[in-house]
Design a protein around this motif. Structure first.
Motif, PDB file in Angstrom:
ATOM      1  N   VAL A 290       9.871  -4.834  -6.959  1.00  0.00           N
ATOM      2  CA  VAL A 290       9.655  -3.440  -6.641  1.00  0.00           C
ATOM      3  C   VAL A 290       8.642  -3.063  -5.967  1.00  0.00           C
ATOM      4  O   VAL A 290       7.398  -3.219  -6.610  1.00  0.00           O
ATOM      5  CB  VAL A 290      10.305  -2.647  -8.093  1.00  0.00           C
ATOM      6  CG1 VAL A 290       9.974  -1.461  -7.348  1.00  0.00           C
ATOM      7  CG2 VAL A 290      11.309  -3.027  -8.177  1.00  0.00           C
ATOM      8  N   ALA A 291       8.520  -2.504  -5.065  1.00  0.00           N
ATOM      9  CA  ALA A 291       7.210  -2.088  -4.586  1.00  0.00           C
ATOM     10  C   ALA A 291       6.955  -0.838  -4.691  1.00  0.00           C
ATOM     11  O   ALA A 291       7.467   0.353  -5.600  1.00  0.00           O
ATOM     12  CB  ALA A 291       7.213  -2.056  -2.859  1.00  0.00           C
ATOM     13  N   VAL A 292       5.726  -0.841  -4.770  1.00  0.00           N
ATOM     14  CA  VAL A 292       4.771   0.611  -5.246  1.00  0.00           C
ATOM     15  C   VAL A 292       3.575   0.552  -4.337  1.00  0.00           C
ATOM     16  O   VAL A 292       2.872  -0.245  -4.337  1.00  0.00           O
ATOM     17  CB  VAL A 292       4.002   0.102  -6.948  1.00  0.00           C
ATOM     18  CG1 VAL A 292       3.505   1.243  -7.547  1.00  0.00           C
ATOM     19  CG2 VAL A 292       5.366  -0.376  -8.180  1.00  0.00           C
ATOM     20  N   LEU A 293       3.414   1.556  -4.408  1.00  0.00           N
ATOM     21  CA  LEU A 293       2.838   2.608  -3.921  1.00  0.00           C
ATOM     22  C   LEU A 293       1.092   3.137  -4.760  1.00  0.00           C
ATOM     23  O   LEU A 293       1.400   4.034  -5.390  1.00  0.00           O
ATOM     24  CB  LEU A 293       2.967   3.636  -2.299  1.00  0.00           C
ATOM     25  CG  LEU A 293       1.607   3.602  -1.824  1.00  0.00           C
ATOM     26  CD1 LEU A 293       2.453   4.164  -0.114  1.00  0.00           C
ATOM     27  CD2 LEU A 293       0.950   5.057  -1.740  1.00  0.00           C
ATOM     28  N   SER A 294       0.140   2.483  -4.897  1.00  0.00           N
ATOM     29  CA  SER A 294      -0.349   3.061  -5.824  1.00  0.00           C
ATOM     30  C   SER A 294      -2.082   3.883  -4.917  1.00  0.00           C
ATOM     31  O   SER A 294      -2.432   3.670  -4.496  1.00  0.00           O
ATOM     32  CB  SER A 294      -1.370   1.283  -6.422  1.00  0.00           C
ATOM     33  OG  SER A 294      -2.030   1.759  -7.433  1.00  0.00           O
ATOM     34  N   GLY A 295      -2.546   4.542  -5.469  1.00  0.00           N
ATOM     35  CA  GLY A 295      -3.624   6.213  -5.267  1.00  0.00           C
ATOM     36  C   GLY A 295      -4.149   6.053  -6.022  1.00  0.00           C
ATOM     37  O   GLY A 295      -4.214   5.522  -7.487  1.00  0.00           O
ATOM     38  N   THR A 296      -5.695   6.141  -6.097  1.00  0.00           N
ATOM     39  CA  THR A 296      -6.809   6.525  -6.846  1.00  0.00           C
ATOM     40  C   THR A 296      -6.636   7.919  -6.515  1.00  0.00           C
ATOM     41  O   THR A 296      -7.121   8.447  -5.401  1.00  0.00           O
ATOM     42  CB  THR A 296      -8.120   5.719  -6.524  1.00  0.00           C
ATOM     43  OG1 THR A 296      -7.957   4.164  -6.794  1.00  0.00           O
ATOM     44  CG2 THR A 296      -8.769   6.127  -7.512  1.00  0.00           C
ATOM     45  N   VAL A 297      -6.762   8.977  -7.132  1.00  0.00           N
ATOM     46  CA  VAL A 297      -6.792  10.216  -7.536  1.00  0.00           C
ATOM     47  C   VAL A 297      -8.210  10.865  -7.943  1.00  0.00           C
ATOM     48  O   VAL A 297      -8.661  10.032  -8.903  1.00  0.00           O
ATOM     49  CB  VAL A 297      -5.943  11.022  -8.220  1.00  0.00           C
ATOM     50  CG1 VAL A 297      -5.628  12.681  -7.236  1.00  0.00           C
ATOM     51  CG2 VAL A 297      -4.469  10.103  -7.120  1.00  0.00           C
ATOM     52  N   THR A 298      -9.055  11.512  -7.098  1.00  0.00           N
ATOM     53  CA  THR A 298     -10.022  11.928  -7.683  1.00  0.00           C
ATOM     54  C   THR A 298      -9.755  13.750  -8.278  1.00  0.00           C
ATOM     55  O   THR A 298      -9.308  14.229  -6.916  1.00  0.00           O
ATOM     56  CB  THR A 298     -11.042  12.107  -7.004  1.00  0.00           C
ATOM     57  OG1 THR A 298     -11.275  12.014  -5.768  1.00  0.00           O
ATOM     58  CG2 THR A 298     -11.292  10.804  -6.980  1.00  0.00           C
ATOM     59  N   ASN A 299     -10.482  14.340  -8.750  1.00  0.00           N
ATOM     60  CA  ASN A 299     -10.100  15.674  -9.591  1.00  0.00           C
ATOM     61  C   ASN A 299     -11.827  15.822 -10.090  1.00  0.00           C
ATOM     62  O   ASN A 299     -11.715  15.694 -11.297  1.00  0.00           O
ATOM     63  CB  ASN A 299      -8.994  15.873 -10.083  1.00  0.00           C
ATOM     64  CG  ASN A 299      -8.789  17.587 -10.203  1.00  0.00           C
ATOM     65  OD1 ASN A 299      -9.302  17.982 -10.077  1.00  0.00           O
ATOM     66  ND2 ASN A 299      -7.794  17.723 -10.745  1.00  0.00           N
TER      67      ASN A 299
ATOM     68  N   GLU B  53      -7.606   6.915  -1.538  1.00  0.00           N
ATOM     69  CA  GLU B  53      -6.757   5.189  -1.212  1.00  0.00           C
ATOM     70  C   GLU B  53      -5.236   5.207  -2.206  1.00  0.00           C
ATOM     71  O   GLU B  53      -5.368   5.732  -2.850  1.00  0.00           O
ATOM     72  CB  GLU B  53      -7.987   4.228  -1.550  1.00  0.00           C
ATOM     73  CG  GLU B  53      -7.962   4.624  -3.332  1.00  0.00           C
ATOM     74  CD  GLU B  53      -8.985   2.918  -3.316  1.00  0.00           C
ATOM     75  OE1 GLU B  53      -9.194   1.883  -4.448  1.00  0.00           O
ATOM     76  OE2 GLU B  53      -9.952   2.433  -2.667  1.00  0.00           O
ATOM     77  N   THR B  54      -4.724   4.746  -1.010  1.00  0.00           N
ATOM     78  CA  THR B  54      -3.784   3.657  -0.839  1.00  0.00           C
ATOM     79  C   THR B  54      -3.597   2.682  -1.513  1.00  0.00           C
ATOM     80  O   THR B  54      -4.234   2.126  -0.377  1.00  0.00           O
ATOM     81  CB  THR B  54      -2.567   4.758  -0.686  1.00  0.00           C
ATOM     82  OG1 THR B  54      -2.612   4.887   0.531  1.00  0.00           O
ATOM     83  CG2 THR B  54      -2.635   6.149  -0.620  1.00  0.00           C
ATOM     84  N   CYS B  55      -2.529   1.896  -1.813  1.00  0.00           N
ATOM     85  CA  CYS B  55      -2.576   0.423  -1.462  1.00  0.00           C
ATOM     86  C   CYS B  55      -0.886  -0.224  -2.199  1.00  0.00           C
ATOM     87  O   CYS B  55      -0.556   0.727  -3.174  1.00  0.00           O
ATOM     88  CB  CYS B  55      -3.571  -0.443  -2.384  1.00  0.00           C
ATOM     89  SG  CYS B  55      -3.456  -0.273  -3.659  1.00  0.00           S
ATOM     90  N   ILE B  56      -0.916  -0.447  -1.429  1.00  0.00           N
ATOM     91  CA  ILE B  56       0.943  -1.329  -1.799  1.00  0.00           C
ATOM     92  C   ILE B  56       0.735  -2.396  -2.710  1.00  0.00           C
ATOM     93  O   ILE B  56       0.065  -3.362  -2.550  1.00  0.00           O
ATOM     94  CB  ILE B  56       1.585  -1.820  -0.238  1.00  0.00           C
ATOM     95  CG1 ILE B  56       1.535  -0.224   0.240  1.00  0.00           C
ATOM     96  CG2 ILE B  56       3.007  -2.145  -0.918  1.00  0.00           C
ATOM     97  CD1 ILE B  56       1.832  -1.546   2.119  1.00  0.00           C
TER      98      ILE B  56
END
Length: 507
Positions: free
Chosen positions: A388-397, A372-375
């Protein structure tokens, strides 16, 4: 059961003098008073022991690069950008260095790839008096360091070829301080400068070339703000050859009539994995480490990235590239350069790469997934209230999850409602990053002789005017020159000429 092993070596003295001995301490104090230990303080702050028996060149270089405060533009571990031996993997595979060591020419190439200014000399190209001059000059300053490549046998030490930085110079006795990175074997020690010259004036049997020394300093401006060329995947070899060797031949063998045809000729045979070769340098950080604000340093880097981007778009060449990529004549080979993918998809990929880098995997494992990603909008930790805009992602590994932030350059951000100082995340829209920017930068970075095969002299003059870097703003000029240096060095690596040609890129 007996445990076999070696615990250090006794330093042969003479000819060396142990740095920690009474005599070594006196030499140190005298040299401080004479002003020829200025480079020592930065070097000793970052002194490290090589982590592998054959990593002396890599340990020496990472130590010097850190002492010069050169930003590697890559994460090491956690949120930290830091030079480590494992980061110096572009001119020679680490496994090969671990097994065989590394040559003088490839250490020079690594330093250049890392963004340092390098002047390299084999002993056949200079003399002991010139060497003394450089040692004395660098020892009286902390902006330049001398790295020596020498044979240990000259000092009655065990082993063969070795790299270490020179930490200082004692004028009266004409002795240099070697900060030996093999600290498990020998401590730092003073040796006569003339004897070090003899140790350098030996032949590396692997290359058949004489050893020597290099002067490493920091460039006036940090390169690689926005784009970088990558040799950390299999595509770089063929792509470098195509851009430097094949493109000039394509232009020479075709009847090129206008700028669109020039661009089309370059695109016509691009390797299929070309997109891996030139990459956007994204500002990535681990969300929990960074908190809920943007530091002044991060904001400053975003501002510089944005300025480079704007300057690319203001070039005359960019207009031609933009029109070509949006036209029906744009070839399939560069379909990846068109803007079909939205920013979220690109950023999701960046988040995955960032998570791998933060985990110390080099960003190239390909096993992460951004679910998922969100701004979101963060404030800077200064008096400027502009968010400042940040695009945040939840990364699974596997079973692990990590939140990764991508800081977005201002030109990618569009405010959708209200006052920009009070906007919520719902008011932020992200513009698609124009692929024309990256292709324009690459065309500008190609060697000037690339275009010489164009037969129409008027068209050749027009193309030379479009790709000339002479009138570019200083910030963009440095960015393009950095890419051009990288391309030169990658091509030299591909041709296995790094030990024959130690010169800096002729750009």
């Amino acid at each position: 059961m007996a445990l076999a092993g070696l615990y250090r070596r006794v330093l042969p003295s003479p000819p060396a003098i142990d740095f920690a001995s009474n005599e070594g301490k006196k030499l140190f104090i005298d040299a401080i008073q004479a002003g020829t230990m200025e480079g020592f303080y930065k070097l000793i702050s970052y002194f490290q022991t090589q982590s592998e028996p054959a990593y002396c060149g890599l340990a020496t270089l990472s130590m010097v690069l850190n002492a010069l405060a050169i930003d590697p533009k890559r994460k090491w571990k956690g949120p930290w950008r830091w030079f480590d031996e494992s980061m110096l993997d572009c001119c020679e595979p680490l496994e090969k260095v671990k097994a065989e060591g590394i040559s003088f020419g490839k250490v020079v190439c690594l330093a250049q790839c890392a963004g340092a200014e390098v002047r390299a000399f084999r002993t056949t190209e200079t003399n002991v008096d010139q060497f003394r001059h450089f040692v004395k000059r660098c020892s009286a300053s902390d902006v330049c360091h001398v790295v020596s490549s020498y044979h240990r046998a000259t000092f009655k030490q065990t082993g063969t070829g070795h790299f270490s930085p020179i930490g200082g110079y004692h004028v009266e006795s004409d002795m240099v301080l070697i900060l030996d990175v093999a600290r498990f074997k020998y401590p730092p020690h003073w040796v006569p400068l003339t004897l070090l010259w003899e140790a350098m004036d030996t032949t590396d049997e692997t290359t058949g070339q004489q050893r020597g020394f290099m002067l490493i300093s920091r460039p006036q401006r940090d390169p690689g703000l926005l784009y970088t060329l990558s040799c950390r995947n299999e595509s770089w070899n063929g792509t470098a050859r195509y851009l430097v060797d094949d493109v000039p031949l394509l232009l020479k063998n075709q009847d090129i009539k206008d700028i669109d045809m020039v661009i089309g000729a370059v695109c016509s045979s691009l390797p299929s994995d070309f997109e891996k070769f030139i990459q956007w340098v994204a500002e990535v950080r681990r969300a929990e480490d960074a908190g809920m604000s943007i530091s002044q340093e991060e904001k400053g880097r975003l501002s510089l990235k944005d300025e480079v981007l704007k300057q690319v778009q203001e070039t005359g060449l960019h207009n031609y590239v933009l029109n070509f990529l949006s036209s029906s004549t744009c070839c399939r080979r560069v379909s990846f350069l068109t803007d079909d993918d939205n920013f979220r998809k690109i950023a999701a990929s960046i988040c995955c790469q960032g998570a791998d880098i933060l985990a110390g995997k080099g960003g190239s494992t390909g096993c992460s997934c951004c679910k998922e990603t969100c701004i979101k909008c963060l404030k800077a930790d200064d008096n400027d209230n502009k968010p400042v805009a940040v695009l945040s992602g939840t990364v699974t590994n596997g079973r692990n999850e990590e939140k990764v932030d991508v800081l977005v350059p201002p030109s990618f951000v569009k405010v959708g409602c209200g006052n920009s100082n009070n906007m919520g995340s719902g008011c932020i829209k992200l513009q698609q990053p124009s692929a024309s920017n990256i292709f324009t930068a690459l065309l500008l970075a190609l060697p000037p002789q690339t275009w010489s095969g164009i037969r129409d002299q008027k068209l050749l003059q027009e193309m030379n005017g479009l790709v000339s870097i002479d009138n570019l703003p200083p910030l963009l000029q440095e960015e393009i020159l950095h890419l051009r240096r990288q391309l030169y060095l990658l091509k030299k690596c591909q041709e296995n000429k790094v030990d024959q040609d130690l010169s800096s890129p002729s750009i």
